[in-house]
Design an enzyme around this catalytic site. Structure first.
Site, mmCIF file in Angstrom:
data_model
loop_
_atom_site.group_PDB
_atom_site.id
_atom_site.type_symbol
_atom_site.label_atom_id
_atom_site.label_comp_id
_atom_site.label_asym_id
_atom_site.label_seq_id
_atom_site.Cartn_x
_atom_site.Cartn_y
_atom_site.Cartn_z
ATOM 1 N N LYS A 112 0.965 -1.350 -0.036
ATOM 2 C CA LYS A 112 -0.030 -0.056 0.032
ATOM 3 C C LYS A 112 0.882 1.211 0.136
ATOM 4 O O LYS A 112 0.588 2.252 -0.696
ATOM 5 C CB LYS A 112 -1.001 0.084 1.279
ATOM 6 C CG LYS A 112 -2.147 -0.919 0.941
ATOM 7 C CD LYS A 112 -3.302 -0.770 1.979
ATOM 8 C CE LYS A 112 -4.466 -1.549 1.350
ATOM 9 N NZ LYS A 112 -5.595 -1.471 2.421
ATOM 10 N N LYS A 192 -5.150 -10.020 -6.218
ATOM 11 C CA LYS A 192 -6.482 -10.321 -5.557
ATOM 12 C C LYS A 192 -7.689 -9.368 -5.754
ATOM 13 O O LYS A 192 -7.239 -8.400 -6.292
ATOM 14 C CB LYS A 192 -6.201 -10.517 -3.982
ATOM 15 C CG LYS A 192 -6.070 -9.181 -3.316
ATOM 16 C CD LYS A 192 -6.465 -8.943 -1.793
ATOM 17 C CE LYS A 192 -6.694 -7.664 -1.341
ATOM 18 N NZ LYS A 192 -7.587 -7.506 -0.406
ATOM 19 N N LYS A 195 -11.017 -3.781 -4.342
ATOM 20 C CA LYS A 195 -11.518 -2.200 -4.723
ATOM 21 C C LYS A 195 -10.409 -1.230 -5.062
ATOM 22 O O LYS A 195 -10.758 -0.653 -6.140
ATOM 23 C CB LYS A 195 -12.326 -1.663 -3.301
ATOM 24 C CG LYS A 195 -13.338 -2.502 -2.654
ATOM 25 C CD LYS A 195 -13.556 -1.830 -1.423
ATOM 26 C CE LYS A 195 -13.691 -2.989 -0.397
ATOM 27 N NZ LYS A 195 -13.094 -2.530 1.041
HETATM 28 N N1 AQP Z 1 -9.980 -11.073 -2.613
HETATM 29 C C1 AQP Z 1 -10.299 -11.619 -1.782
HETATM 30 N N2 AQP Z 1 -10.673 -12.737 -1.367
HETATM 31 C C2 AQP Z 1 -10.896 -13.327 -0.208
HETATM 32 N N3 AQP Z 1 -11.298 -12.483 0.887
HETATM 33 C C3 AQP Z 1 -10.855 -11.168 0.369
HETATM 34 N N4 AQP Z 1 -11.059 -10.087 1.381
HETATM 35 C C4 AQP Z 1 -10.636 -8.911 0.711
HETATM 36 N N5 AQP Z 1 -10.235 -9.059 -0.643
HETATM 37 C C5 AQP Z 1 -10.546 -10.805 -0.403
HETATM 38 C C6 AQP Z 1 -11.338 -10.075 3.031
HETATM 39 O O1 AQP Z 1 -12.447 -9.401 3.014
HETATM 40 C C7 AQP Z 1 -12.398 -8.691 4.524
HETATM 41 C C8 AQP Z 1 -12.420 -7.299 4.399
HETATM 42 O O2 AQP Z 1 -11.382 -6.660 3.902
HETATM 43 P P1 AQP Z 1 -10.864 -5.198 3.393
HETATM 44 O O3 AQP Z 1 -11.642 -4.273 4.321
HETATM 45 O O4 AQP Z 1 -9.308 -5.032 3.514
HETATM 46 O O5 AQP Z 1 -11.361 -5.063 2.072
HETATM 47 P P2 AQP Z 1 -10.507 -5.122 0.648
HETATM 48 O O6 AQP Z 1 -11.406 -5.662 -0.336
HETATM 49 O O7 AQP Z 1 -9.068 -5.891 0.815
HETATM 50 O O8 AQP Z 1 -10.053 -3.581 0.520
HETATM 51 P P3 AQP Z 1 -9.484 -2.944 -0.461
HETATM 52 O O9 AQP Z 1 -9.837 -1.367 -0.519
HETATM 53 O O10 AQP Z 1 -9.724 -3.797 -1.778
HETATM 54 O O11 AQP Z 1 -8.077 -3.117 -0.077
HETATM 55 P P4 AQP Z 1 -6.517 -3.449 -0.876
HETATM 56 O O12 AQP Z 1 -6.206 -2.052 -0.782
HETATM 57 O O13 AQP Z 1 -5.885 -4.258 0.227
HETATM 58 O O14 AQP Z 1 -7.067 -3.830 -2.144
HETATM 59 C C9 AQP Z 1 -10.884 -9.333 5.052
HETATM 60 O O15 AQP Z 1 -11.281 -10.387 5.693
HETATM 61 C C10 AQP Z 1 -10.447 -9.791 3.796
HETATM 62 O O16 AQP Z 1 -9.384 -10.525 4.099
#
Ligand code: AQP
Length: 331
Positions: A112, A192, A195
Protein backbone atom coordinates in the site's frame (compact mmCIF):
# COMPACT_ATOMS: atom_id res chain seq x y z
CA UNK A 1 -19.83 -19.42 27.70
CA UNK A 2 -19.92 -18.86 23.94
CA UNK A 3 -16.68 -17.92 22.26
CA UNK A 4 -16.44 -14.48 20.73
CA UNK A 5 -15.28 -13.58 17.22
CA UNK A 6 -14.38 -10.19 15.78
CA UNK A 7 -13.85 -9.18 12.20
CA UNK A 8 -13.82 -5.94 10.25
CA UNK A 9 -14.12 -4.39 6.85
CA UNK A 10 -13.03 -1.00 5.57
CA UNK A 11 -15.66 1.42 4.27
CA UNK A 12 -13.41 2.27 1.34
CA UNK A 13 -15.82 1.32 -1.42
CA UNK A 14 -18.45 -1.15 -2.33
CA UNK A 15 -18.47 -4.71 -1.00
CA UNK A 16 -17.09 -7.13 -3.61
CA UNK A 17 -17.49 -10.81 -4.29
CA UNK A 18 -14.03 -11.50 -2.75
CA UNK A 19 -15.12 -9.88 0.54
CA UNK A 20 -18.37 -11.84 0.37
CA UNK A 21 -16.96 -15.34 -0.23
CA UNK A 22 -13.77 -14.81 1.79
CA UNK A 23 -15.27 -13.14 4.83
CA UNK A 24 -18.83 -11.82 5.04
CA UNK A 25 -20.78 -15.02 4.35
CA UNK A 26 -18.66 -16.74 7.04
CA UNK A 27 -19.53 -13.98 9.49
CA UNK A 28 -23.21 -14.57 8.76
CA UNK A 29 -22.80 -18.34 9.20
CA UNK A 30 -21.10 -17.94 12.60
CA UNK A 31 -23.82 -15.84 14.23
CA UNK A 32 -25.67 -18.73 15.88
CA UNK A 33 -22.60 -20.38 17.35
CA UNK A 34 -20.50 -17.39 18.45
CA UNK A 35 -20.87 -13.95 19.97
CA UNK A 36 -19.97 -11.86 16.93
CA UNK A 37 -18.74 -8.31 16.73
CA UNK A 38 -18.32 -6.85 13.25
CA UNK A 39 -16.66 -3.49 12.75
CA UNK A 40 -16.86 -1.14 9.80
CA UNK A 41 -13.36 0.11 10.36
CA UNK A 42 -13.37 3.80 9.50
CA UNK A 43 -10.29 4.61 11.64
CA UNK A 44 -8.43 2.24 9.32
CA UNK A 45 -9.86 3.89 6.23
CA UNK A 46 -8.35 7.31 7.08
CA UNK A 47 -4.81 5.93 6.89
CA UNK A 48 -5.02 6.80 3.20
CA UNK A 49 -6.55 9.91 1.63
CA UNK A 50 -10.34 9.76 1.76
CA UNK A 51 -13.06 12.41 1.42
CA UNK A 52 -14.77 13.04 4.83
CA UNK A 53 -18.31 13.25 3.39
CA UNK A 54 -17.76 10.12 1.38
CA UNK A 55 -16.36 8.26 4.38
CA UNK A 56 -19.40 8.76 6.57
CA UNK A 57 -21.87 7.78 3.84
CA UNK A 58 -19.65 4.82 2.86
CA UNK A 59 -19.74 3.54 6.46
CA UNK A 60 -23.52 3.63 6.48
CA UNK A 61 -23.71 2.09 3.01
CA UNK A 62 -21.39 -0.71 4.16
CA UNK A 63 -23.69 -1.42 7.12
CA UNK A 64 -26.59 -1.85 4.68
CA UNK A 65 -24.46 -4.10 2.45
CA UNK A 66 -23.50 -6.29 5.40
CA UNK A 67 -27.04 -6.60 6.70
CA UNK A 68 -28.25 -7.46 3.18
CA UNK A 69 -25.64 -10.27 3.14
CA UNK A 70 -27.15 -11.75 6.29
CA UNK A 71 -25.45 -9.94 9.18
CA UNK A 72 -28.29 -9.72 11.66
CA UNK A 73 -27.82 -6.86 14.14
CA UNK A 74 -29.91 -8.75 16.70
CA UNK A 75 -27.39 -11.59 16.76
CA UNK A 76 -24.24 -9.66 15.84
CA UNK A 77 -22.95 -6.44 17.35
CA UNK A 78 -22.52 -4.31 14.23
CA UNK A 79 -20.55 -1.10 14.73
CA UNK A 80 -18.81 1.71 12.98
CA UNK A 81 -15.40 1.46 14.66
CA UNK A 82 -14.99 5.13 15.60
CA UNK A 83 -18.33 5.10 17.45
CA UNK A 84 -16.35 3.09 20.04
CA UNK A 85 -13.28 5.33 20.42
CA UNK A 86 -11.73 2.95 22.98
CA UNK A 87 -10.26 1.10 19.95
CA UNK A 88 -7.70 3.88 19.65
CA UNK A 89 -6.83 4.00 23.36
CA UNK A 90 -6.09 0.29 23.37
CA UNK A 91 -4.17 0.67 20.12
CA UNK A 92 -1.80 3.20 21.73
CA UNK A 93 -1.21 0.92 24.71
CA UNK A 94 -0.58 -2.07 22.43
CA UNK A 95 1.85 -0.08 20.31
CA UNK A 96 4.15 -0.20 23.35
CA UNK A 97 4.30 -3.98 23.17
CA UNK A 98 4.59 -4.12 19.36
CA UNK A 99 7.97 -4.62 17.77
CA UNK A 100 8.97 -1.97 15.23
CA UNK A 101 10.81 -4.72 13.34
CA UNK A 102 7.61 -6.78 13.07
CA UNK A 103 5.74 -3.81 11.60
CA UNK A 104 8.42 -3.30 8.95
CA UNK A 105 7.83 -6.87 7.72
CA UNK A 106 4.11 -6.41 6.95
CA UNK A 107 3.57 -7.01 3.24
CA UNK A 108 0.34 -5.01 3.13
CA UNK A 109 2.24 -1.92 4.29
CA UNK A 110 4.88 -2.50 1.62
CA UNK A 111 2.21 -2.87 -1.10
CA UNK A 112 0.00 0.00 0.00
CA UNK A 113 2.78 2.47 0.80
CA UNK A 114 4.27 1.91 -2.66
CA UNK A 115 1.00 3.23 -4.13
CA UNK A 116 0.86 6.38 -1.95
CA UNK A 117 2.53 9.70 -2.53
CA UNK A 118 2.15 10.55 1.17
CA UNK A 119 2.76 7.56 3.45
CA UNK A 120 1.11 8.14 6.84
CA UNK A 121 2.37 6.76 10.15
CA UNK A 122 -1.18 5.38 10.52
CA UNK A 123 -0.67 3.16 7.49
CA UNK A 124 2.45 1.79 9.17
CA UNK A 125 0.79 1.18 12.57
CA UNK A 126 -2.45 -0.11 10.98
CA UNK A 127 -1.86 -3.70 12.23
CA UNK A 128 -1.61 -2.44 15.84
CA UNK A 129 -5.07 -0.87 15.54
CA UNK A 130 -6.25 -4.13 14.01
CA UNK A 131 -4.88 -6.01 17.05
CA UNK A 132 -6.71 -3.52 19.30
CA UNK A 133 -9.98 -4.11 17.38
CA UNK A 134 -9.74 -7.81 18.11
CA UNK A 135 -8.30 -7.75 21.63
CA UNK A 136 -10.71 -5.05 22.85
CA UNK A 137 -13.46 -7.68 22.64
CA UNK A 138 -11.12 -10.45 23.89
CA UNK A 139 -12.08 -12.35 20.74
CA UNK A 140 -11.01 -15.97 20.35
CA UNK A 141 -11.42 -16.15 16.57
CA UNK A 142 -11.11 -13.85 13.58
CA UNK A 143 -12.76 -14.96 10.31
CA UNK A 144 -10.69 -13.41 7.50
CA UNK A 145 -9.48 -13.86 3.95
CA UNK A 146 -5.92 -15.02 3.28
CA UNK A 147 -4.59 -11.47 2.77
CA UNK A 148 -5.10 -10.76 6.48
CA UNK A 149 -3.32 -13.83 7.89
CA UNK A 150 0.02 -12.06 8.39
CA UNK A 151 -1.67 -9.24 10.33
CA UNK A 152 -3.44 -11.76 12.52
CA UNK A 153 -0.16 -13.50 13.32
CA UNK A 154 1.08 -10.13 14.53
CA UNK A 155 -2.07 -9.65 16.67
CA UNK A 156 -1.26 -12.98 18.31
CA UNK A 157 2.32 -11.88 19.01
CA UNK A 158 1.06 -8.58 20.46
CA UNK A 159 -1.35 -10.46 22.76
CA UNK A 160 1.48 -12.75 23.88
CA UNK A 161 3.81 -9.85 24.60
CA UNK A 162 1.13 -7.98 26.56
CA UNK A 163 0.35 -11.11 28.57
CA UNK A 164 3.99 -11.79 29.40
CA UNK A 165 4.62 -8.19 30.48
CA UNK A 166 1.36 -7.44 32.33
CA UNK A 167 0.01 -10.89 33.25
CA UNK A 168 -2.16 -13.36 31.34
CA UNK A 169 -5.22 -11.48 30.07
CA UNK A 170 -5.90 -11.61 26.33
CA UNK A 171 -6.81 -14.84 24.52
CA UNK A 172 -4.56 -15.38 21.48
CA UNK A 173 -6.98 -14.90 18.59
CA UNK A 174 -7.09 -17.74 16.06
CA UNK A 175 -7.49 -17.04 12.32
CA UNK A 176 -10.58 -18.64 10.80
CA UNK A 177 -9.81 -19.00 7.09
CA UNK A 178 -12.44 -20.84 5.09
CA UNK A 179 -13.07 -21.66 1.46
CA UNK A 180 -13.03 -18.67 -0.91
CA UNK A 181 -10.33 -16.95 1.15
CA UNK A 182 -8.50 -15.76 -1.95
CA UNK A 183 -10.69 -14.69 -4.86
CA UNK A 184 -8.62 -13.17 -7.64
CA UNK A 185 -9.33 -10.26 -9.98
CA UNK A 186 -11.14 -11.36 -13.15
CA UNK A 187 -9.17 -8.86 -15.24
CA UNK A 188 -5.80 -9.89 -13.79
CA UNK A 189 -5.89 -13.23 -11.96
CA UNK A 190 -2.36 -12.69 -10.62
CA UNK A 191 -3.70 -10.12 -8.09
CA UNK A 192 -6.47 -10.48 -5.50
CA UNK A 193 -9.92 -9.09 -6.17
CA UNK A 194 -9.84 -5.66 -4.56
CA UNK A 195 -11.59 -2.31 -4.64
CA UNK A 196 -8.45 -0.26 -4.60
CA UNK A 197 -6.96 -1.80 -7.76
CA UNK A 198 -9.76 -0.23 -9.86
CA UNK A 199 -13.25 -0.86 -11.20
CA UNK A 200 -12.23 -3.68 -13.57
CA UNK A 201 -10.61 -5.66 -10.74
CA UNK A 202 -13.71 -6.43 -8.72
CA UNK A 203 -17.29 -7.60 -9.08
CA UNK A 204 -19.48 -5.64 -6.65
CA UNK A 205 -22.10 -7.51 -4.64
CA UNK A 206 -24.56 -4.69 -5.42
CA UNK A 207 -23.42 -4.15 -9.01
CA UNK A 208 -26.04 -4.25 -11.76
CA UNK A 209 -26.50 -7.42 -13.74
CA UNK A 210 -25.40 -6.08 -17.12
CA UNK A 211 -22.12 -4.85 -15.70
CA UNK A 212 -21.45 -8.13 -13.87
CA UNK A 213 -22.19 -10.09 -17.03
CA UNK A 214 -19.73 -7.92 -18.97
CA UNK A 215 -16.97 -8.38 -16.39
CA UNK A 216 -17.43 -12.16 -16.28
CA UNK A 217 -17.62 -12.43 -20.09
CA UNK A 218 -14.34 -10.57 -20.41
CA UNK A 219 -12.57 -12.47 -17.60
CA UNK A 220 -9.02 -13.47 -18.51
CA UNK A 221 -8.72 -17.21 -19.24
CA UNK A 222 -6.13 -18.74 -21.59
CA UNK A 223 -5.76 -19.38 -25.26
CA UNK A 224 -6.61 -23.03 -25.54
CA UNK A 225 -6.95 -26.40 -23.98
CA UNK A 226 -5.42 -29.80 -24.20
CA UNK A 227 -6.73 -32.83 -22.35
CA UNK A 228 -5.13 -33.03 -18.88
CA UNK A 229 -3.59 -29.55 -19.16
CA UNK A 230 -3.04 -27.63 -15.94
CA UNK A 231 -5.62 -24.96 -15.21
CA UNK A 232 -4.51 -21.37 -15.73
CA UNK A 233 -5.08 -19.02 -12.73
CA UNK A 234 -7.98 -17.20 -14.46
CA UNK A 235 -9.86 -20.43 -15.19
CA UNK A 236 -9.17 -21.73 -11.69
CA UNK A 237 -10.60 -18.51 -10.26
CA UNK A 238 -13.79 -18.85 -12.36
CA UNK A 239 -14.19 -22.44 -11.16
CA UNK A 240 -13.68 -21.26 -7.58
CA UNK A 241 -16.48 -18.67 -7.87
CA UNK A 242 -18.71 -21.21 -9.64
CA UNK A 243 -18.14 -23.89 -7.00
CA UNK A 244 -18.61 -21.55 -4.05
CA UNK A 245 -21.88 -20.26 -5.53
CA UNK A 246 -23.09 -23.75 -6.50
CA UNK A 247 -22.33 -25.09 -3.00
CA UNK A 248 -24.33 -22.31 -1.43
CA UNK A 249 -27.21 -23.07 -3.79
CA UNK A 250 -26.98 -26.77 -2.92
CA UNK A 251 -26.35 -28.15 -6.43
CA UNK A 252 -22.79 -28.62 -7.64
CA UNK A 253 -23.59 -30.83 -10.64
CA UNK A 254 -22.87 -28.17 -13.30
CA UNK A 255 -19.50 -27.41 -11.73
CA UNK A 256 -18.59 -31.12 -11.68
CA UNK A 257 -19.65 -31.51 -15.32
CA UNK A 258 -17.65 -28.49 -16.47
CA UNK A 259 -14.61 -29.69 -14.53
CA UNK A 260 -14.68 -33.03 -16.29
CA UNK A 261 -15.03 -31.25 -19.66
CA UNK A 262 -11.93 -29.27 -18.72
CA UNK A 263 -10.03 -32.48 -17.96
CA UNK A 264 -11.03 -33.89 -21.33
CA UNK A 265 -9.97 -30.71 -23.11
CA UNK A 266 -13.49 -29.99 -24.44
CA UNK A 267 -14.56 -27.13 -22.20
CA UNK A 268 -15.88 -23.98 -23.90
CA UNK A 269 -14.89 -21.05 -21.72
CA UNK A 270 -18.07 -19.22 -22.76
CA UNK A 271 -20.10 -22.03 -21.13
CA UNK A 272 -18.02 -21.75 -17.96
CA UNK A 273 -18.54 -17.98 -17.87
CA UNK A 274 -22.29 -18.30 -18.44
CA UNK A 275 -22.52 -20.81 -15.59
CA UNK A 276 -20.52 -18.52 -13.27
CA UNK A 277 -22.76 -15.58 -14.14
CA UNK A 278 -26.00 -17.51 -13.63
CA UNK A 279 -25.04 -19.10 -10.31
CA UNK A 280 -23.48 -15.92 -8.95
CA UNK A 281 -26.58 -13.88 -9.82
CA UNK A 282 -28.74 -16.44 -8.03
CA UNK A 283 -26.77 -15.58 -4.90
CA UNK A 284 -26.60 -11.82 -5.49
CA UNK A 285 -30.18 -11.06 -6.64
CA UNK A 286 -31.85 -11.70 -3.26
CA UNK A 287 -29.03 -9.79 -1.51
CA UNK A 288 -29.59 -6.80 -3.79
CA UNK A 289 -33.35 -6.94 -3.18
CA UNK A 290 -32.84 -7.11 0.58
CA UNK A 291 -30.43 -4.17 0.41
CA UNK A 292 -33.13 -1.99 -1.18
CA UNK A 293 -35.63 -3.01 1.52
CA UNK A 294 -33.19 -2.26 4.33
CA UNK A 295 -32.39 1.14 2.86
CA UNK A 296 -36.09 1.95 2.58
CA UNK A 297 -36.61 1.00 6.25
CA UNK A 298 -34.42 4.02 7.12
CA UNK A 299 -33.21 2.84 10.54
CA UNK A 300 -29.60 1.89 9.85
CA UNK A 301 -28.07 4.71 11.92
CA UNK A 302 -30.21 3.69 14.90
CA UNK A 303 -29.03 0.09 14.47
CA UNK A 304 -25.39 1.19 14.41
CA UNK A 305 -25.84 3.35 17.52
CA UNK A 306 -27.36 0.40 19.35
CA UNK A 307 -24.41 -1.74 18.23
CA UNK A 308 -21.99 0.91 19.52
CA UNK A 309 -23.70 0.95 22.94
CA UNK A 310 -23.41 -2.84 23.27
CA UNK A 311 -19.81 -2.82 22.05
CA UNK A 312 -18.83 0.05 24.33
CA UNK A 313 -20.00 -1.93 27.39
CA UNK A 314 -17.51 -4.72 26.53
CA UNK A 315 -14.82 -2.21 25.61
CA UNK A 316 -15.20 -0.35 28.94
CA UNK A 317 -14.60 -3.56 30.88
CA UNK A 318 -11.50 -4.43 28.86
CA UNK A 319 -9.94 -1.00 29.01
CA UNK A 320 -10.51 -0.73 32.79
CA UNK A 321 -8.68 -4.07 33.26
CA UNK A 322 -5.90 -3.02 30.89
CA UNK A 323 -5.41 0.39 32.52
CA UNK A 324 -5.17 -1.26 35.93
CA UNK A 325 -2.64 -3.86 34.72
CA UNK A 326 -0.49 -1.27 32.98
CA UNK A 327 -0.75 1.22 35.86
CA UNK A 328 -2.29 4.05 33.87
CA UNK A 329 -4.17 7.03 35.32
CA UNK A 330 -5.08 7.71 38.93
CA UNK A 331 -7.28 4.63 39.28
N1 AQP B 1 -10.00 -11.11 -2.91
C1 AQP B 1 -10.40 -11.53 -1.72
N2 AQP B 1 -10.71 -12.84 -1.53
C2 AQP B 1 -11.12 -13.27 -0.31
N3 AQP B 1 -11.25 -12.47 0.78
C3 AQP B 1 -10.96 -11.16 0.63
N4 AQP B 1 -10.99 -10.11 1.48
C4 AQP B 1 -10.60 -9.00 0.83
N5 AQP B 1 -10.30 -9.29 -0.45
C5 AQP B 1 -10.52 -10.62 -0.61
C6 AQP B 1 -11.38 -10.19 2.90
O1 AQP B 1 -12.46 -9.27 3.12
C7 AQP B 1 -12.36 -8.73 4.43
C8 AQP B 1 -12.42 -7.21 4.37
O2 AQP B 1 -11.21 -6.71 3.80
P1 AQP B 1 -10.82 -5.21 3.53
O3 AQP B 1 -11.67 -4.29 4.30
O4 AQP B 1 -9.34 -5.06 3.65
O5 AQP B 1 -11.27 -5.10 2.04
P2 AQP B 1 -10.45 -5.15 0.69
O6 AQP B 1 -11.34 -5.59 -0.38
O7 AQP B 1 -9.14 -5.85 0.89
O8 AQP B 1 -10.27 -3.63 0.53
P3 AQP B 1 -9.45 -2.96 -0.60
O9 AQP B 1 -9.79 -1.51 -0.57
O10 AQP B 1 -9.66 -3.67 -1.85
O11 AQP B 1 -8.07 -3.21 -0.02
P4 AQP B 1 -6.75 -3.38 -0.78
O12 AQP B 1 -6.21 -1.98 -0.75
O13 AQP B 1 -6.01 -4.34 0.11
O14 AQP B 1 -6.98 -3.86 -2.14
C9 AQP B 1 -11.06 -9.25 5.03
O15 AQP B 1 -11.32 -10.35 5.87
C10 AQP B 1 -10.29 -9.69 3.82
O16 AQP B 1 -9.38 -10.74 4.13
Amino acid sequence: MRKRVFSGIQPTGTLHVGNYFGAVRNWAAMQDEYDCVIGIVDYHAITIDIDPDELRSASIAMALDLMACGIDPERTILIVQSDVPTHTELSWILSSVTSYGDLTRMTQFKDKSAKQEFVSAGLFTYPVLQAADILLYRAHGVPIGEDQVQHLELSRRIARRFNSRFGEYFPEPEPVVGKGARIMSLADPSIKMSKSAGEQHYVGVMEDEASIRKKIRSAVTDTGLEAGAEMSPGVENLFEILELSAEMLGDTSVATELRSEHEQGSLMYSALKDAVFERLMEILRPIQKRRAELEAAGNVVEILRDGARRAQAIADETIADVRARVGLGTG
